[in-house]
Design a protein around this motif. Structure first.
Motif, short mmCIF file in Angstrom:
data_model
loop_
_atom_site.label_atom_id
_atom_site.label_comp_id
_atom_site.label_asym_id
_atom_site.label_seq_id
_atom_site.Cartn_x
_atom_site.Cartn_y
_atom_site.Cartn_z
N ARG A 191 91.36 39.32 46.27
CA ARG A 191 91.46 39.19 44.84
C ARG A 191 91.49 40.61 44.11
O ARG A 191 90.76 41.50 44.37
CB ARG A 191 90.60 38.37 44.03
CG ARG A 191 89.25 38.22 44.13
CD ARG A 191 88.42 37.26 43.75
NE ARG A 191 87.05 37.42 44.38
CZ ARG A 191 86.39 36.27 44.11
NH1 ARG A 191 86.34 35.23 43.43
NH2 ARG A 191 84.94 36.33 44.79
N VAL A 192 91.99 40.65 42.96
CA VAL A 192 92.08 41.99 42.38
C VAL A 192 91.39 41.84 40.74
O VAL A 192 92.24 40.61 40.19
CB VAL A 192 93.42 42.80 42.03
CG1 VAL A 192 93.32 43.96 41.12
CG2 VAL A 192 93.77 42.97 43.53
N VAL A 193 90.55 42.25 40.27
CA VAL A 193 90.09 42.30 38.76
C VAL A 193 90.35 43.33 38.18
O VAL A 193 89.84 44.61 38.61
CB VAL A 193 88.42 42.00 39.19
CG1 VAL A 193 87.88 41.76 37.87
CG2 VAL A 193 88.24 40.63 39.78
N LEU A 194 90.79 43.35 37.20
CA LEU A 194 90.84 44.33 36.24
C LEU A 194 90.21 44.20 34.90
O LEU A 194 90.17 43.38 34.14
CB LEU A 194 92.33 44.50 35.74
CG LEU A 194 93.51 44.85 36.68
CD1 LEU A 194 94.86 44.83 35.89
CD2 LEU A 194 93.29 45.94 37.55
N PRO A 195 88.80 44.72 34.98
CA PRO A 195 87.58 44.39 34.17
C PRO A 195 88.17 44.29 32.79
O PRO A 195 88.94 45.40 32.46
CB PRO A 195 86.63 45.58 34.51
CG PRO A 195 87.07 46.02 35.73
CD PRO A 195 88.38 45.96 35.99
N THR A 196 87.67 43.15 31.95
CA THR A 196 87.91 43.06 30.81
C THR A 196 89.52 42.50 30.27
O THR A 196 90.04 41.89 29.40
CB THR A 196 87.64 44.03 29.77
OG1 THR A 196 88.79 45.13 29.72
CG2 THR A 196 86.21 44.59 29.84
N MET A 197 90.44 42.83 31.48
CA MET A 197 91.80 42.40 31.34
C MET A 197 92.15 41.11 31.78
O MET A 197 93.13 40.03 31.53
CB MET A 197 92.64 43.48 31.66
CG MET A 197 92.56 44.84 30.89
SD MET A 197 93.62 46.13 31.48
CE MET A 197 95.15 45.48 31.19
N THR A 198 91.61 40.89 33.07
CA THR A 198 91.95 39.73 33.94
C THR A 198 90.64 38.80 34.06
O THR A 198 89.58 39.39 33.91
CB THR A 198 92.57 40.11 35.14
OG1 THR A 198 91.57 40.84 35.75
CG2 THR A 198 93.74 40.93 34.79
N SER A 199 90.76 37.54 34.65
CA SER A 199 89.79 36.93 35.10
C SER A 199 88.79 37.77 36.13
O SER A 199 89.28 38.55 36.88
CB SER A 199 90.53 35.76 36.10
OG SER A 199 89.33 35.00 36.69
N CYS A 200 87.39 37.73 35.69
CA CYS A 200 86.57 38.55 36.40
C CYS A 200 85.86 37.72 37.60
O CYS A 200 86.15 36.26 37.50
CB CYS A 200 85.44 39.30 35.43
SG CYS A 200 84.23 38.11 35.00
N LEU A 201 84.91 38.00 38.40
CA LEU A 201 84.24 37.44 39.42
C LEU A 201 83.52 36.09 38.72
O LEU A 201 83.22 35.00 39.37
CB LEU A 201 83.37 38.25 40.05
CG LEU A 201 84.28 39.35 41.11
CD1 LEU A 201 83.34 39.89 42.20
CD2 LEU A 201 85.64 38.86 41.60
#
Length: 457
Positions: A191-201
């Motif tokens: 998975r890829v997380v764009l912090p504050t922009m997409t779903s985080c862990l």
């Protein structure tokens, strides 16, 4: 032409004895715009130079981390750091292919870095033999993206909250894409997380609910599985006999003692299956791993890193951001979008509702936080907007707030009141929860109020 020279020329893409650059075929992708490229992306020598300056951090140098390091190096990333606190054990050698028997006892990060640099010339890998929690914000700010190959939910949550906390809206470079991979047996995910922009862990924490603990009564009376016998030796026999001053999960003598105790227990109840390897797995909570699954998930993670770094293809991110893989029955993959949650304690903007029985004492409430899928907090400190309920540290605050542990939640907080919870293992983030009392308590409270009113009359 000698066979050795021919092989070397083939490896380097050479023709007629004139070896080309190792990255020739890779450059064909990096130089040319394709049908799925970002329309605003630029391709050519400048983009390749920018790619070469990318600094990538790999967290974990185990089964998944070894594959990730190798893939990143062969994908053209030339400035890589790797961080891992573990040393190499004999049990690692069946799937962590960068290590040899002579490496047992050495730090994983150093050995993995040296191995890859020896095989892929021009790549610089800097090892860090420590915990990720030992590094400060400035350390993480230097990287362009971060790739995780961890087997610990706690470590994932820590780096996730740290990267979210690093984001400064006025500084685009403070946003560090996080690529996370994980495997268990024949299953895996990337998975890829764009912090504050997409779903985080943390938004996805309920997908990693804590494993149910075996009741102590089962361990102490009628064990049914070899794991029960091992847990009995680990929890009950060790506490009773204290064969060593302190249990060290990495000490062969300690694991041997637990194995012998578990075997005796298993024989008593006619249970088979207790082995040294199983004992080590249960005590260290080792997740079963298969080399081929690690290879598949590492390949996915590194493809995402390459796509993010080059803009040659759409990466997991704003739309579909989660890929699940299953090899249990044939091969199945599925990619979907995991939604960002407004009440996420890390990246959300509203407090998450937490049902609570107000007749629980604060001590009992704290104990439940470890098992709640939406919390999973092990050593929490708790406060409201007006007062501190309990602090684990420093010692002076723990002593001052200890008296609250015996008080009921209904006496300490109001229904619907917000609390802030911190956990030392998860960085500086403060988890916000809105407490919601159970209906049973509301009815009891109404009866008590009615009784008081009648007594007043």
């Amino acid at each position: 032409m000698s066979q050795l020279v021919m092989v070397e020329n083939i490896n380097l893409g050479g023709v007629g004895g004139r070896p080309k650059s190792r990255w020739t075929y890779l450059d064909n992708i990096r130089r040319s715009a394709g049908p799925f490229c970002d329309p605003d992306a630029e391709f050519g020598d400048e983009s390749i130079a920018m790619f070469d300056s990318f600094k990538v951090l790999v967290i974990g140098a185990g089964g998944l981390g070894c594959e990730i390091l190798k893939n990143l190096a062969l994908s053209g990333f030339k400035n890589i750091h790797v961080i891992d606190m573990d040393t190499i054990d004999v049990s690692n050698l069946n799937r962590q292919f960068l290590f040899r028997a002579s490496d047992v006892g050495k730090g994983k990060a150093e050995v993995a870095a040296k191995f890859v640099m020896n095989r892929v010339q021009g790549v610089k890998i800097t090892p860090h033999n420590c915990k990720i929690q030992d590094k400060d914000d400035d350390f993480y700010m230097q990287f362009t993206l971060i790739v995780c190959g961890l087997d610990s939910i706690e470590a994932r949550r820590w780096i996730n909250s740290t990267l979210v906390d690093l984001v400064d809206p006025e500084n685009p470079e403070s946003l560090k894409p996080l690529i996370d991979g994980g495997t268990e047996g024949f299953k895996g995910q990337s998975r890829v997380v764009l912090p504050t922009m997409t779903s985080c862990l943390e938004c996805q924490l309920d997908m990693h609910a804590p494993r149910a603990a075996v009741p102590l009564c089962t361990l102490a009376t009628i064990p049914r599985q070899p794991e029960h016998c091992i847990e009995w030796a680990h929890i009950i026999a060790w506490e009773k006999e204290h064969p060593f001053p302190k249990l060290d999960n990495d000490d062969p003598e300690h694991i041997k003692w637990l194995t012998e105790k578990a075997l005796a227990r298993a024989k008593e109840f006619n249970i088979s299956g207790v082995t040294y390897s199983l004992t080590q797995g249960v005590v260290k909570n080792i997740i079963p791993a298969i080399a081929s699954t690690n290879a598949v998930i590492a390949a996915s993670c590194c493809n995402e890193a390459f796509k993010i770094a080059t803009s040659t293809n759409p990466a997991l991110g704003m739309e579909e951001n989660y890929m699940m893989y299953s090899g249990n029955d044939s091969i199945y993959t599925y990619t979907f979008k995991h939604e960002k949650k407004d009440d996420c304690p890390v990246c959300g903007n509203v407090a998450r509702t937490l049902p609570v029985d107000p007749n629980l004492t604060l001590q009992e409430f704290i104990e439940t936080l470890a098992a709640r899928p939406e919390a999973q907090l092990k050593k929490p400190s708790i406060r409201t907007e007006e007062k501190s309920l309990y602090f684990q540290s420093p010692a002076s605050l723990e002593l001052k707030t200890r008296r609250n542990l015996k008080l009921k939640m209904g006496k300490l907080v109001e229904n619907g009141e917000e609390i802030g919870i911190t956990d030392p293992s998860l960085g500086q983030v403060s988890f916000r929860f809105k407490l919601k009392f159970s209906k049973v308590f509301v009815k009891v409270a109404m009866v008590e109020e009615k009784t008081k009113g009648e007594e007043a009359k």
